[in-house]
Design a protein around this motif. Structure first.
Motif, short mmCIF file in Angstrom:
data_model
loop_
_atom_site.label_atom_id
_atom_site.label_comp_id
_atom_site.label_asym_id
_atom_site.label_seq_id
_atom_site.Cartn_x
_atom_site.Cartn_y
_atom_site.Cartn_z
N ILE A 89 -3.00 10.68 -1.74
CA ILE A 89 -2.16 11.00 -0.66
C ILE A 89 -0.87 11.13 -1.02
CG2 ILE A 89 -1.85 10.54 1.94
CD1 ILE A 89 -4.30 8.75 1.86
N VAL A 90 -0.03 12.23 -0.39
CA VAL A 90 1.33 12.11 -0.45
C VAL A 90 1.70 12.38 1.06
CG1 VAL A 90 3.24 13.97 -1.01
CG2 VAL A 90 1.27 13.69 -2.69
N ALA A 91 2.70 11.59 1.53
CA ALA A 91 3.12 11.38 2.77
C ALA A 91 4.56 11.42 3.08
CB ALA A 91 2.55 10.01 3.47
N THR A 92 5.06 12.19 3.88
CA THR A 92 6.43 12.24 3.79
C THR A 92 7.16 12.14 5.28
OG1 THR A 92 8.39 13.78 3.41
CG2 THR A 92 6.44 14.67 4.19
N LEU B 66 0.60 4.26 6.21
CA LEU B 66 0.18 3.11 5.80
C LEU B 66 -1.05 2.39 6.36
CD1 LEU B 66 3.39 0.95 5.06
CD2 LEU B 66 2.02 2.56 3.33
N GLY B 67 -1.43 2.68 7.74
CA GLY B 67 -2.86 2.56 8.17
C GLY B 67 -4.00 3.27 7.55
N VAL B 68 -3.45 4.94 7.65
CA VAL B 68 -4.57 5.84 7.03
C VAL B 68 -4.90 5.28 5.57
CG1 VAL B 68 -4.56 8.17 6.24
CG2 VAL B 68 -3.70 7.74 8.60
N VAL C 33 1.95 8.52 -2.49
CA VAL C 33 3.26 8.58 -2.72
C VAL C 33 3.79 8.80 -1.18
CG1 VAL C 33 4.81 10.18 -3.56
CG2 VAL C 33 2.82 9.63 -5.07
N LEU C 34 4.59 7.71 -1.01
CA LEU C 34 5.41 7.78 0.32
C LEU C 34 6.84 8.37 0.11
CD1 LEU C 34 5.53 7.26 3.29
CD2 LEU C 34 5.94 4.90 2.87
N VAL D 12 0.59 1.91 -3.21
CA VAL D 12 1.60 2.95 -2.72
C VAL D 12 2.85 2.96 -3.47
CG1 VAL D 12 2.81 3.67 -0.50
CG2 VAL D 12 0.66 2.48 -0.43
N HIS D 13 3.45 4.14 -3.76
CA HIS D 13 4.69 4.26 -4.62
C HIS D 13 5.58 5.09 -3.77
CE1 HIS D 13 1.96 3.96 -8.27
NE2 HIS D 13 1.23 4.29 -7.37
N SER D 14 6.64 4.30 -3.34
CA SER D 14 7.68 4.72 -2.45
C SER D 14 8.70 5.40 -3.20
CB SER D 14 8.17 3.51 -1.56
OG SER D 14 9.25 3.87 -0.70
N PHE D 15 9.35 6.48 -2.70
CA PHE D 15 10.36 7.17 -3.21
C PHE D 15 11.38 7.65 -2.25
CE2 PHE D 15 6.81 7.83 -6.21
CZ PHE D 15 7.58 7.28 -7.25
#
Length: 171
Positions: free
Chosen positions: A53-56, A75-77, A91-92, A104-107
């Protein structure tokens, strides 16, 4: 498009690599194998080979509480889907490096996310029109998330997406 850039100051920023055009609306899609490009950016970001999942959060969120609401939603999803798909990673992209759970990988920012989103199983993203246009043109599976109607600049695209039958989520 370089031939359209008339502003000398902006051209200098381009030449110094302090500004650049991104997105499929303003450049040709890269040639080659999409999956291999996805593997390359995953390796660069330290992400595994499983579903992604990519989330922005985006750069136009007007209120800090809405930004946090998006992060909490994403993060809930992830938490719910990870129970069903143990190899799932996320990737957040959060405008800063965030403290996140395992997987989860935070950038702060990913300069060229095109290979990443083309390789993702799902994109979670606010419904800004440029992003919506790019994502739809590429056929990337996405859920457009509006954190609150107080983000008034994104209400109109959100309502249009809903009317067209796209998957949307409020709050």
């Amino acid at each position: 498009l370089p031939e359209c850039v008339k502003d000398d100051e902006f051209r200098e920023l381009l030449n110094c690599e302090k500004a650049h055009f991104v997105g499929p609306m303003i450049r040709a899609l890269p040639g080659g194998e999409i999956r291999e490009q996805g593997r390359a950016i995953r390796r660069r970001l330290g992400v595994g080979e499983g579903p992604l999942i990519v989330a922005t959060v985006g750069g136009t969120t007007m209120h800090l509480r809405n930004r946090q609401s998006l992060i909490d939603c994403y993060l809930g999803v992830y938490d719910r889907l990870r129970a069903e798909y143990p190899g799932l990673e996320m990737v957040l992209i959060g405008r800063e490096v965030l403290e996140v759970p395992a997987g989860v990988h935070s950038f702060e920012y990913v300069p060229d996310w095109l290979p990443l989103i083309r390789d993702a199983a799902l994109l979670l993203v606010p419904p800004g029109w440029i992003t919506v246009t790019e994502i739809c043109a590429l056929g990337i599976p996405a859920i457009f998330v509006l954190s609150s109607f107080s983000e008034y600049h994104e209400i109109e695209p959100f309502e249009r997406l809903t009317a067209f039958g796209f998957v949307t989520n409020l709050g």
